[in-house]
Design a protein around this motif. Structure first.
Motif, PDB file in Angstrom:
ATOM      1  N   SER A   1      53.371  20.189 -43.623  1.00 36.43           N
ATOM      2  CA  SER A   1      54.388  20.889 -42.857  1.00 36.43           C
ATOM      3  C   SER A   1      55.573  21.321 -43.710  1.00 36.43           C
ATOM      4  CB  SER A   1      54.881  19.992 -41.712  1.00 36.43           C
ATOM      5  OG  SER A   1      55.499  18.827 -42.208  1.00 36.43           O
ATOM      6  N   SER A   2      56.245  22.365 -43.244  1.00 33.21           N
ATOM      7  CA  SER A   2      57.473  22.880 -43.876  1.00 33.21           C
ATOM      8  C   SER A   2      57.248  23.251 -45.333  1.00 33.21           C
ATOM      9  CB  SER A   2      58.615  21.848 -43.743  1.00 33.21           C
ATOM     10  OG  SER A   2      58.907  21.584 -42.397  1.00 33.21           O
ATOM     11  N   ASN A   3      56.294  24.152 -45.551  1.00 35.37           N
ATOM     12  CA  ASN A   3      56.052  24.740 -46.860  1.00 35.37           C
ATOM     13  C   ASN A   3      55.944  26.255 -46.695  1.00 35.37           C
ATOM     14  OD1 ASN A   3      55.597  22.651 -49.144  1.00 35.37           O
ATOM     15  ND2 ASN A   3      54.511  21.753 -47.409  1.00 35.37           N
ATOM     16  N   ASN A   4      55.405  26.925 -47.696  1.00 33.13           N
ATOM     17  CA  ASN A   4      55.255  28.382 -47.641  1.00 33.13           C
ATOM     18  C   ASN A   4      53.789  28.789 -47.736  1.00 33.13           C
ATOM     19  OD1 ASN A   4      58.095  28.927 -47.575  1.00 33.13           O
ATOM     20  ND2 ASN A   4      58.187  28.454 -49.759  1.00 33.13           N
ATOM     21  N   LEU A   5      52.921  27.978 -47.174  1.00 37.50           N
ATOM     22  CA  LEU A   5      51.486  28.239 -47.242  1.00 37.50           C
ATOM     23  C   LEU A   5      51.073  29.279 -46.206  1.00 37.50           C
ATOM     24  CD1 LEU A   5      50.305  24.540 -47.578  1.00 37.50           C
ATOM     25  CD2 LEU A   5      50.163  26.286 -49.372  1.00 37.50           C
ATOM     26  N   TYR A   6      50.390  30.311 -46.641  1.00 31.37           N
ATOM     27  CA  TYR A   6      49.804  31.273 -45.712  1.00 31.37           C
ATOM     28  C   TYR A   6      48.281  31.282 -45.801  1.00 31.37           C
ATOM     29  CZ  TYR A   6      49.149  34.354 -49.753  1.00 31.37           C
ATOM     30  OH  TYR A   6      48.765  34.874 -50.964  1.00 31.37           O
ATOM     31  N   ASN A   7      47.755  30.546 -46.805  1.00 36.76           N
ATOM     32  CA  ASN A   7      46.314  30.502 -46.997  1.00 36.76           C
ATOM     33  C   ASN A   7      45.940  29.143 -47.570  1.00 36.76           C
ATOM     34  OD1 ASN A   7      43.676  31.281 -47.059  1.00 36.76           O
ATOM     35  ND2 ASN A   7      43.848  32.495 -48.937  1.00 36.76           N
ATOM     36  N   LEU A   8      44.753  28.669 -47.281  1.00 39.57           N
ATOM     37  CA  LEU A   8      44.237  27.418 -47.807  1.00 39.57           C
ATOM     38  C   LEU A   8      42.823  27.637 -48.314  1.00 39.57           C
ATOM     39  CD1 LEU A   8      45.388  24.807 -45.105  1.00 39.57           C
ATOM     40  CD2 LEU A   8      46.384  25.191 -47.367  1.00 39.57           C
ATOM     41  N   PRO A   9      42.363  26.800 -49.228  1.00 39.63           N
ATOM     42  CA  PRO A   9      40.987  26.960 -49.736  1.00 39.63           C
ATOM     43  C   PRO A   9      39.962  26.901 -48.611  1.00 39.63           C
ATOM     44  CG  PRO A   9      42.216  25.427 -51.110  1.00 39.63           C
ATOM     45  CD  PRO A   9      43.076  25.706 -49.916  1.00 39.63           C
ATOM     46  N   LYS A  10      38.946  27.666 -48.756  1.00 36.23           N
ATOM     47  CA  LYS A  10      37.892  27.715 -47.748  1.00 36.23           C
ATOM     48  C   LYS A  10      37.196  26.360 -47.637  1.00 36.23           C
ATOM     49  CE  LYS A  10      33.812  30.413 -46.469  1.00 36.23           C
ATOM     50  NZ  LYS A  10      32.870  31.487 -46.892  1.00 36.23           N
ATOM     51  N   ASN A  11      36.935  25.943 -46.428  1.00 37.93           N
ATOM     52  CA  ASN A  11      36.238  24.685 -46.136  1.00 37.93           C
ATOM     53  C   ASN A  11      37.010  23.453 -46.599  1.00 37.93           C
ATOM     54  OD1 ASN A  11      34.043  26.164 -45.092  1.00 37.93           O
ATOM     55  ND2 ASN A  11      33.125  26.340 -47.134  1.00 37.93           N
ATOM     56  N   ILE A  12      38.327  23.593 -46.741  1.00 34.90           N
ATOM     57  CA  ILE A  12      39.121  22.449 -47.201  1.00 34.90           C
ATOM     58  C   ILE A  12      39.062  21.305 -46.205  1.00 34.90           C
ATOM     59  CG2 ILE A  12      41.199  23.520 -46.212  1.00 34.90           C
ATOM     60  CD1 ILE A  12      41.113  21.152 -49.232  1.00 34.90           C
ATOM     61  N   PHE A  13      39.067  21.592 -44.925  1.00 37.30           N
ATOM     62  CA  PHE A  13      39.084  20.532 -43.923  1.00 37.30           C
ATOM     63  C   PHE A  13      37.681  20.017 -43.583  1.00 37.30           C
ATOM     64  CE2 PHE A  13      43.041  22.942 -42.717  1.00 37.30           C
ATOM     65  CZ  PHE A  13      43.904  22.037 -43.311  1.00 37.30           C
ATOM     66  N   THR A  14      36.694  20.848 -43.704  1.00 41.56           N
ATOM     67  CA  THR A  14      35.331  20.375 -43.450  1.00 41.56           C
ATOM     68  C   THR A  14      34.868  19.407 -44.536  1.00 41.56           C
ATOM     69  OG1 THR A  14      34.463  22.335 -44.559  1.00 41.56           O
ATOM     70  CG2 THR A  14      34.665  22.424 -42.156  1.00 41.56           C
ATOM     71  N   SER A  15      35.556  19.376 -45.676  1.00 42.20           N
ATOM     72  CA  SER A  15      35.216  18.423 -46.723  1.00 42.20           C
ATOM     73  C   SER A  15      35.793  17.043 -46.443  1.00 42.20           C
ATOM     74  CB  SER A  15      35.734  18.921 -48.076  1.00 42.20           C
ATOM     75  OG  SER A  15      37.147  18.942 -48.103  1.00 42.20           O
ATOM     76  N   MET A  16      36.654  16.941 -45.422  1.00 45.78           N
ATOM     77  CA  MET A  16      37.292  15.665 -45.066  1.00 45.78           C
ATOM     78  C   MET A  16      36.609  15.117 -43.809  1.00 45.78           C
ATOM     79  SD  MET A  16      41.255  16.877 -45.549  1.00 45.78           S
ATOM     80  CE  MET A  16      41.774  17.777 -47.016  1.00 45.78           C
ATOM     81  N   THR A  17      35.615  14.299 -43.990  1.00 49.42           N
ATOM     82  CA  THR A  17      34.835  13.815 -42.850  1.00 49.42           C
ATOM     83  C   THR A  17      35.557  12.726 -42.053  1.00 49.42           C
ATOM     84  OG1 THR A  17      33.730  12.250 -44.335  1.00 49.42           O
ATOM     85  CG2 THR A  17      32.646  14.371 -43.947  1.00 49.42           C
ATOM     86  N   ARG A  18      36.681  12.189 -42.590  1.00 51.39           N
ATOM     87  CA  ARG A  18      37.434  11.135 -41.883  1.00 51.39           C
ATOM     88  C   ARG A  18      38.769  11.619 -41.354  1.00 51.39           C
ATOM     89  NH1 ARG A  18      39.413   7.511 -44.816  1.00 51.39           N
ATOM     90  NH2 ARG A  18      39.478   5.879 -43.238  1.00 51.39           N
ATOM     91  N   ILE A  19      39.077  12.877 -41.551  1.00 47.37           N
ATOM     92  CA  ILE A  19      40.402  13.382 -41.182  1.00 47.37           C
ATOM     93  C   ILE A  19      40.608  13.312 -39.671  1.00 47.37           C
ATOM     94  CG2 ILE A  19      39.640  15.789 -41.003  1.00 47.37           C
ATOM     95  CD1 ILE A  19      42.966  14.617 -42.550  1.00 47.37           C
ATOM     96  N   HIS A  20      41.739  12.731 -39.252  1.00 48.85           N
ATOM     97  CA  HIS A  20      42.048  12.685 -37.820  1.00 48.85           C
ATOM     98  C   HIS A  20      43.390  13.331 -37.499  1.00 48.85           C
ATOM     99  CE1 HIS A  20      45.039   9.505 -38.328  1.00 48.85           C
ATOM    100  NE2 HIS A  20      44.164   8.806 -39.017  1.00 48.85           N
TER     101      HIS A  20
END
Length: 679
Positions: free
Chosen positions: A406-425
């Motif tokens: 939060s509170s950054n200047n991100l407008y884009n993230l790497p593709k499939n960045i979240f699907t690589s985190m199988t434990r992310i809640h």
């Protein structure tokens, strides 16, 4: 039958005797003013001038806090020979006479906190010498100096815990703790310590916990306490921390140097057991981008015992001299880091919690080559991130469960960045200028968006203040969210929530709904928390009446009334509701009685209603307004006043008609009614 009667009689006698014993104990407590519980006597806050002598002789703990005992005279505790714990906090005590602890066989814990024993500390010292079994001594808040402390603990070789917080100790030397060979814990918080002589703590061979927080220490130039397990140096003026250059193993496990003036990452012991390192709220950064990595050296001039020496130290190199493989928790938030040298986190193989929020980072890599795959929580919020790097990312490669961007200047993230985190809640991307990917955008190859779809483990998602426009796109496909914050965006409809509507339990839609939009919440059957404040709503959403909400926020809208008369399910489940800053009509407050008697309204004092263009507090509505509303709303007197003129008008009209046509009317009647009369 006789046996049953016998056992009943014994039970009755036992209960009676027990009741009498408790009654006697209660009577004793009433007479002395003290509260008794097993072998503990609590005599606090009783304005006592001396130690009470009418307590049971077998008590083990005596609390005399917050009284007015100024002196402890000889033999004050002679009858309490089993006493092990004694507390005399906040009594304005000036001294303890020698022999005051006579008769106590094994006093282990003594608290003299917040008194004035500095006035006659020699007498108190003589009294303490007769407590050979003392394990814990609290002398905090007594205006003690270093010289007084060294006298007070003389011959107390059995001490294991010593508390000297909130005194006026300014410096420490080798004599102040001399003889305390069994001391395990020492606390010196909130003093004025600006200097610690070499060798001050080296005689404390069993010391495990040392607390020096809230002092004035300027630096630690040669940390060599190998026996310490926990060291707290927070809230000092430290600009530098350097441990002794040796291969000896340190037992250090927890190190807190937060809230100081550190300019560089601390030079830790080469061998240690450190699992928690707290470095937040300093001025640390790396200087390779300014001086170059080949010139990042500094010469430190150290003056000690009139001997001057120069120590040359690498501010940073690619190799970490200290072994950080045991580190589990690292907090470097609120510093000035603009970058981290390559490989900085690579040997932190056990790191699970990493806090880097409130720094100056513009680029950060979550690739397996940079951070360990065992990292559980990562906080990068409140930086200047423009890019998040993730090379060689594959499903399951990262074990993050909490990720804060939060509170950054991100407008884009790497593709499939979240699907690589199988434990992310939990993912927090609030206050970033990003856009969520829809299926159609991905199909067309538009890459300037963030894909949060098909993350089965994701439960909490924060997207507040991203400036997004949401309407028909299905951006949460494949997710089972339970907590979603979309506040301060632009929502034109809630079709995009269809994929996760049935699992959502908390939904935040502050200041994001289009003006006077109609939203159907009936499909959100699991919803218990809903925030739709700040949306200029003029009517209460009727679809909410079928939900079992526990929390509802409606403040900062334009609601005139709340139709809650036939909403048994909503009223039955609702526990907290916010309704302030609305345009309620003072003459339409029948629903308020329903809320006040069954639901908590934290902002009730701020709730107002309007009457004749004036606003009044609903919790203290003037009686005159209620009377005026009765007329306005159509009370019985109003009906009477409205009906009476109509009736009078009709009556007058009939009378005028009668008078106008009286002559003609009479003649017609006579003509029709005239008949011959027989005589």
């Amino acid at each position: 039958m006789a046996n049953v009667f016998f056992w009943l009689l014994l039970a009755f006698m036992y209960l009676t005797l027990q009741w009498k014993y408790n009654g006697a104990e209660g009577k004793l407590s009433t007479e002395s003013g003290c509260k008794l519980f097993y072998r503990v006597a609590d005599c606090s806050h009783l304005q006592l001038l001396s130690v009470p002598q009418n307590l049971p002789t077998d008590i083990q703990e005596l609390l005399l806090d917050f009284n007015q005992i100024r002196f402890l005279h000889k033999n004050s505790f002679l009858r309490y020979h089993d006493l092990t714990n004694l507390s005399l906090r906040s009594n304005r005590m000036e001294f303890v006479e020698p022999g005051a602890f006579n008769g106590i066989r094994s006093l282990k814990v003594l608290s003299l906190q917040n008194n004035t024993i500095s006035m006659e500390y020699e007498l108190t010292s003589a009294a303490l010498r007769l407590t050979p079994s003392l394990k814990e001594l609290d002398l905090s808040r007594n205006m003690l100096t270093m010289d007084m402390v060294s006298v007070l603990h003389q011959n107390l070789t059995s001490l294991e815990r010593l508390f000297l917080d909130n005194n006026i100790i300014m410096r420490l030397d080798q004599t102040v703790f001399e003889g305390l060979v069994h001391l395990k814990e020492l606390s010196l918080q909130w003093n004025y310590i600006y200097e610690i002589e070499d060798g001050t703590f080296e005689g404390l061979v069993k010391l495990k916990k040392l607390d020096l927080a809230y002092n004035l220490l300027p630096c630690i130039g040669d940390f060599r306490l190998t026996q310490i397990q926990m060291l707290n140096l927070s809230f000092n003026n430290l600009e530098w921390f350097q441990s002794q250059e040796t291969d000896v193993e340190f037992h250090l496990e927890i190190l807190d140097i937060s809230n100081n003036q550190l300019l560089f990452f601390p030079l830790l012991p080469r061998q240690h057991r450190l699992h928690t390192l707290l470095l937040s709220n300093n001025r640390m950064r790396f200087y390779g981008d300014i001086f170059g990595t080949n010139t990042s050296r500094a010469d430190f001039l150290i003056v000690e015992n009139n001997i001057t020496s120069v120590t040359t130290v690498d501010l940073w190199s690619d190799d970490i001299h200290s072994n950080l493989s045991t580190l589990h928790y690292l907090d470097m938030s609120h510093n000035q880091f603009a970058f981290f040298p390559h490989g900085f986190f690579s040997n932190m193989s056990s790191l699970a919690y990493l806090k880097l929020n409130w720094n100056c980072l513009q680029v950060f890599s979550v690739s397996p080559s940079n951070i360990t795959s065992l990292l559980d929580e990562l906080d990068l919020s409140n930086n200047e991130l423009l890019e998040l790097q993730a090379d060689n990312i594959s499903p399951g490669i990262l074990s993050l469960s909490y990720f804060n961007l939060s509170s950054n200047n991100l407008y884009n993230l790497p593709k499939n960045i979240f699907t690589s985190m199988t434990r992310i809640h939990t993912i927090d991307m609030s206050n970033n200028p990003l856009h969520l990917c829809s299926q159609s955008e991905l199909r067309m190859g538009e890459g300037k968006c963030v894909d949060v779809r098909n993350v089965p483990s994701l439960r909490r998602l924060y997207l507040s203040g991203c400036g997004m426009e949401l309407g028909l796109q299905r951006v949460f496909y494949g997710n089972t969210l339970t907590h979603l914050d979309l506040s301060y965006n632009n929502i034109k409809g809630i079709t995009f929530l269809a994929d996760t509507a049935r699992t959502l339990q908390s939904l935040f839609l502050r200041s994001c709904l289009a003006f006077n939009i109609t939203v159907d919440f009936s499909v959100f059957m699991s919803l218990t928390v809903l925030d739709i404040s700040g949306n200029a709503l003029t009517t209460f959403p009727a679809s909410l009446t079928g939900l079992a909400l526990h929390y509802l926020d409606l403040h900062n809208n334009n609601l005139i009334s709340l139709p809650l008369y036939n909403t048994q399910r909503l009223i039955g489940s609702l526990k907290i509701v916010y309704i302030s800053n609305n345009s309620f009509d003072c003459c339409e407050l029948g629903w308020m009685n329903v809320l006040i008697h069954s639901i908590r309204i934290p902002d009730l004092q701020k709730v107002t209603c309007s009457f004749s263009n004036r606003y009044f507090p609903v919790w203290n509505l003037p009686e005159s307004i209620n009377h005026s509303c009765q007329w306005t709303n159509g009370g019985p007197w109003l009906y009477l006043l409205l009906t009476l003129p109509v009736c009078l008008t009709l009556l007058v009209a009939l009378l005028l008609l009668f008078l106008t046509f009286k002559q003609t009317l009479l003649q017609t009647v006579k003509r029709r009614c005239r008949r011959s009369t027989s005589y």
